[in-house]
Design a protein around this motif. Structure first.
Motif: not given
Length: 186
Positions: A97-104, A106-119, A139-143
């Motif tokens: 599968v190949t990463y396309v995008s994400h939706v992260a 807010l945490d409990s302190a109303s701070v945006m969480t972060t996602y790093v696709s490479g790690t 994610a997209a399913v690979d050929v």
């Protein structure tokens, strides 16, 4: 008559009780005639301090075809009575599968969480007791993966506090990619 006796008992809290409430009940009986049974017992609740975070991973389409887009959801719930801080969940997308995008969220302190696709690192600053949040990864399913099963795992990697229950710190979602069935009739 009219006397008070105090008994001190020292106990060790059992393993696996982090984030729960233990009720300690004391009662007294006597061989003498009793006039008021309403004052013969008492209880106290003991909140066992600690954190218990639960990771749940799902996928919106467990049987996609090649080139389909799927959405993995990683839910993190604080099932304890204590706030958790500086949390990292690792969810590195597997081969197939190949990463396309994400939706992260807010945490409990109303701070945006972060996602790093490479790690695969999803960083959450704070998750309050009883709260839950969900990261969505598209994610997209690979050929070339038709007919295979692909397992994606999310794991609690670290946090400031100690998680007293590691049994719910990892979750997986499996997709079975549809294979094309071609029939030749002569």
């Amino acid at each position: 008559v009219g006397q008070t006796v105090t008994v001190d008992i020292e106990a060790t809290v059992g393993a696996g009780t982090t984030g729960t409430v233990i009720t300690n009940i004391s009662s007294v009986t006597t061989t003498e005639p009793e006039m008021n049974f309403g004052d013969n017992s008492d209880d106290v609740d003991i909140a066992v301090d600690g954190v218990d975070l639960a990771v749940t991973k799902t996928v919106d389409n467990p049987a996609p075809s090649e080139t389909d887009t799927i959405i993995y959801s990683v839910n993190l719930e604080n099932v304890s009575l204590t706030n958790a801080t500086n949390i990292i969940i690792t969810d590195l997308l597997p081969a197939g599968v190949t990463y396309v995008s994400h939706v992260a969220p807010l945490d409990s302190a109303s701070v945006m969480t972060t996602y790093v696709s490479g790690t695969g690192a999803w960083s959450i600053g704070q998750l309050d007791a009883g709260a839950n949040i969900t990261l969505q990864i598209t994610a997209a399913v690979d050929v070339g993966v038709a007919g295979t099963s692909i397992t994606n795992t999310a794991t609690l990697t670290s946090l400031t506090e100690t998680d007293g229950n590691s049994a719910n710190n990892t979750s997986t979602a499996i997709i079975s990619v549809d294979a094309v069935d071609i029939e030749v009739i002569k």
